[in-house]
Design a protein around this motif. Structure first.
Motif, PDB file in Angstrom:
ATOM      1  N   GLN A   1       0.839  -1.193   0.000  1.00 22.64           N
ATOM      2  CA  GLN A   1       0.000   0.000   0.000  1.00 22.64           C
ATOM      3  C   GLN A   1       0.874   1.244   0.000  1.00 22.64           C
ATOM      4  O   GLN A   1       2.006   1.232   0.473  1.00 22.64           O
ATOM      5  CB  GLN A   1      -0.924  -0.003   1.225  1.00 22.64           C
TER       6      GLN A   1
ATOM      7  N   MET B   1      -5.399   0.102  -4.604  1.00 24.99           N
ATOM      8  CA  MET B   1      -6.373  -0.586  -3.770  1.00 24.99           C
ATOM      9  C   MET B   1      -7.707   0.142  -3.869  1.00 24.99           C
ATOM     10  O   MET B   1      -7.753   1.376  -3.927  1.00 24.99           O
ATOM     11  CB  MET B   1      -5.917  -0.605  -2.310  1.00 24.99           C
ATOM     12  N   GLU B   2      -8.801  -0.614  -3.889  1.00 23.45           N
ATOM     13  CA  GLU B   2     -10.124  -0.008  -3.943  1.00 23.45           C
ATOM     14  C   GLU B   2     -11.149  -0.981  -3.369  1.00 23.45           C
ATOM     15  O   GLU B   2     -10.941  -2.199  -3.380  1.00 23.45           O
ATOM     16  CB  GLU B   2     -10.490   0.357  -5.380  1.00 23.45           C
ATOM     17  N   PRO B   3     -12.266  -0.447  -2.841  1.00 21.49           N
ATOM     18  CA  PRO B   3     -13.318  -1.335  -2.323  1.00 21.49           C
ATOM     19  C   PRO B   3     -13.948  -2.146  -3.457  1.00 21.49           C
ATOM     20  O   PRO B   3     -14.332  -1.596  -4.488  1.00 21.49           O
ATOM     21  CB  PRO B   3     -14.330  -0.363  -1.698  1.00 21.49           C
TER      22      PRO B   3
ATOM     23  N   THR C   1     -17.648  -6.848   0.912  1.00 21.13           N
ATOM     24  CA  THR C   1     -16.823  -5.804   0.282  1.00 21.13           C
ATOM     25  C   THR C   1     -15.470  -5.754   0.970  1.00 21.13           C
ATOM     26  O   THR C   1     -15.392  -5.614   2.193  1.00 21.13           O
ATOM     27  CB  THR C   1     -17.512  -4.433   0.374  1.00 21.13           C
TER      28      THR C   1
ATOM     29  N   THR D   1     -11.279  -4.180   0.563  1.00 21.69           N
ATOM     30  CA  THR D   1     -10.389  -3.232  -0.106  1.00 21.69           C
ATOM     31  C   THR D   1      -9.209  -4.011  -0.669  1.00 21.69           C
ATOM     32  O   THR D   1      -8.325  -4.450   0.067  1.00 21.69           O
ATOM     33  CB  THR D   1      -9.910  -2.145   0.864  1.00 21.69           C
TER      34      THR D   1
ATOM     35  N   ARG E   1      -6.895  -5.105  -4.654  1.00 20.98           N
ATOM     36  CA  ARG E   1      -6.576  -4.795  -6.056  1.00 20.98           C
ATOM     37  C   ARG E   1      -7.383  -5.779  -6.909  1.00 20.98           C
ATOM     38  O   ARG E   1      -7.033  -6.966  -6.982  1.00 20.98           O
ATOM     39  CB  ARG E   1      -5.079  -4.939  -6.303  1.00 20.98           C
TER      40      ARG E   1
ATOM     41  N   HIS F   1      -1.742  -8.655   0.022  1.00 17.05           N
ATOM     42  CA  HIS F   1      -2.975  -8.124   0.607  1.00 17.05           C
ATOM     43  C   HIS F   1      -3.073  -8.426   2.104  1.00 17.05           C
ATOM     44  O   HIS F   1      -4.110  -8.156   2.719  1.00 17.05           O
ATOM     45  CB  HIS F   1      -4.195  -8.723  -0.105  1.00 17.05           C
TER      46      HIS F   1
ATOM     47  N   GLU G   1     -10.233  -6.128   6.903  1.00 17.32           N
ATOM     48  CA  GLU G   1      -9.924  -4.714   7.101  1.00 17.32           C
ATOM     49  C   GLU G   1      -8.482  -4.475   6.713  1.00 17.32           C
ATOM     50  O   GLU G   1      -7.605  -5.282   7.028  1.00 17.32           O
ATOM     51  CB  GLU G   1     -10.136  -4.296   8.554  1.00 17.32           C
TER      52      GLU G   1
END
Length: 398
Positions: free
Chosen positions: A150, A245-247, A277, A279, A281, A365, A393
């Motif tokens: 990240q 990174m995105e939800p 959901t 977070t 890639r 991740h 998380e």
């Protein structure tokens, strides 16, 4: 007890030269400054020796060590004063003083002062340690965040000199690593272009050349295999750090991927799950799942996918009906360019990078991949379960 003894000694010395009344007056002046009041009582009042010992044991023993004459102790009627009656021979000398003098306030004040000082020092030490530990915790979280691939943002080294030096060293190291990754990505892009160009030229020459169809088909297949291997090598070397990174709705991503395989005629099933959901890639996760499902379909012919929720993690499980993998090889298969199938024929398997790439993505991740053989009631292996574990998380630096 010491004050009573001093006054008694003074009375004895003065009474040698003066009358008892005069000696009393002089001694009373001295006792007044000590808060002790003196009086003479007739000798007819009998002094009962050891009286008051039970009521004031400590005070009685202290007086007994200092006074040779008979004496007794008694409380006043209002229980506020103490009377010490000492038989001096011709009469009795009374010493009267407040009972609260027996309990020295100095001791209590000292104890309270010590307790207050200790609590204040503990509070100051706690605040100091908190201010010193907070930058260390912040640096640890930023390092963990960077280790997961990240971006490190809004981090300023704080705290003691040593902690700030460590923070600045970390930032310098992170910047060097980013530059190295960027340089490697640019180099790999160049290599990819340089390698694909001659392959494309060879394929054109084969298509336009005067060769028989069987030879042409074989050569085109070889070129496709080479192109596929180059893509695999470059994907492994490039990694997934460049993707942000995105939800992402993991359940929808998995469902879409399974539907694509089903449209291609693959024997694959999905157990529906609750919306989830994470977070992540998305393209990297899709690549990891594709590699896992490809292996399941290649060696197990059928695959089943389901999503489970546990404390802190989401588990995506891919189960096949193949021969499984020996427990001794569960870690070996994750090594790059490792294939349990001894031949290097890509028709019977890839180049040995599928699970390596998948685990690398999972670990980037903050998760991992594990293998477990499925056995029947007789202990025979009837399939393999591959679990992709992802944290629910993402740690964010403070």
């Amino acid at each position: 007890a010491a004050d009573v003894h001093v006054l008694l000694q003074e009375y004895r010395q003065v009474s040698v030269e003066q009358s008892p009344v005069q000696a009393l007056q002089r001694t009373a002046q001295m006792g007044h400054t000590m808060g002790i009041y003196l009086a003479l009582a007739p000798a007819t009042i009998k002094v009962t020796d050891r009286k008051g010992e039970a009521e004031f044991p400590d005070f009685y023993r202290s007086l007994d060590r200092r006074i040779e004459e008979p004496f007794m102790l008694a409380s006043s009627a209002d229980d506020r004063s103490i009377r010490v009656a000492v038989d001096v021979g011709t009469h009795v000398l009374d010493f009267t003083f407040a009972k609260k003098r027996l309990a020295s306030s100095t001791t209590y004040i000292f104890i309270l002062w010590m307790m207050g000082s200790s609590m204040l020092l503990v509070l100051i030490a706690g605040l100091f340690l908190r201010n010193q530990i907070r930058p260390i915790v912040q640096l640890a979280r930023v390092a963990e965040q960077f280790g997961l691939g990240q971006n490190v943002q809004n981090f300023t080294p704080r705290g003691a000199n040593e902690i700030r030096r460590a923070g600045r060293a970390f930032l310098i190291m992170a910047e060097r690593i980013r530059r190295q990754v960027a340089s490697r990505t640019e180099m790999l892009a160049g290599i990819s272009h340089d390698l694909r160009t001659p392959l494309t030229r060879m394929q054109l020459e084969i298509e336009m050349g005067k060769i028989d169809d069987s030879t042409r088909t074989a050569l085109v297949a070889d070129i496709d295999d080479m192109r596929h291997m180059i893509d695999e090598y470059l994907d492994f070397a490039r990694g997934d750090a460049a993707e942000p990174m995105e939800p992402v709705a993991i359940d929808a991503l998995v469902k879409q991927l399974v539907e694509q395989y089903a449209k291609q005629g693959a024997a694959i099933m999905l157990t529906e799950s609750l919306p989830t959901t994470l977070t992540v890639r998305p393209q990297a996760i899709r690549r990891a799942l594709t590699n896992i499902i490809d292996n399941a379909l290649r060696y197990g012919l059928r695959a089943h996918v389901n999503i489970e929720q546990t404390v802190g993690f989401t588990r995506i499980k891919v189960t096949d009906t193949g021969p499984g993998i020996a427990e001794a090889d569960h870690e070996t298969v994750f090594k790059p360019f490792t294939r349990l199938e001894p031949s290097r024929n890509t028709a019977t398997g890839g180049v040995g990078l599928g699970l390596s790439i998948a685990r690398d993505i999972a670990q980037n991740h903050g998760g991992d991949i594990s293998l477990e053989n499925i056995r029947d009631t007789d202990g025979k292996i009837i399939g393999l379960e591959v679990t992709l574990r992802l944290p629910r998380e993402v740690q964010v630096a403070i």
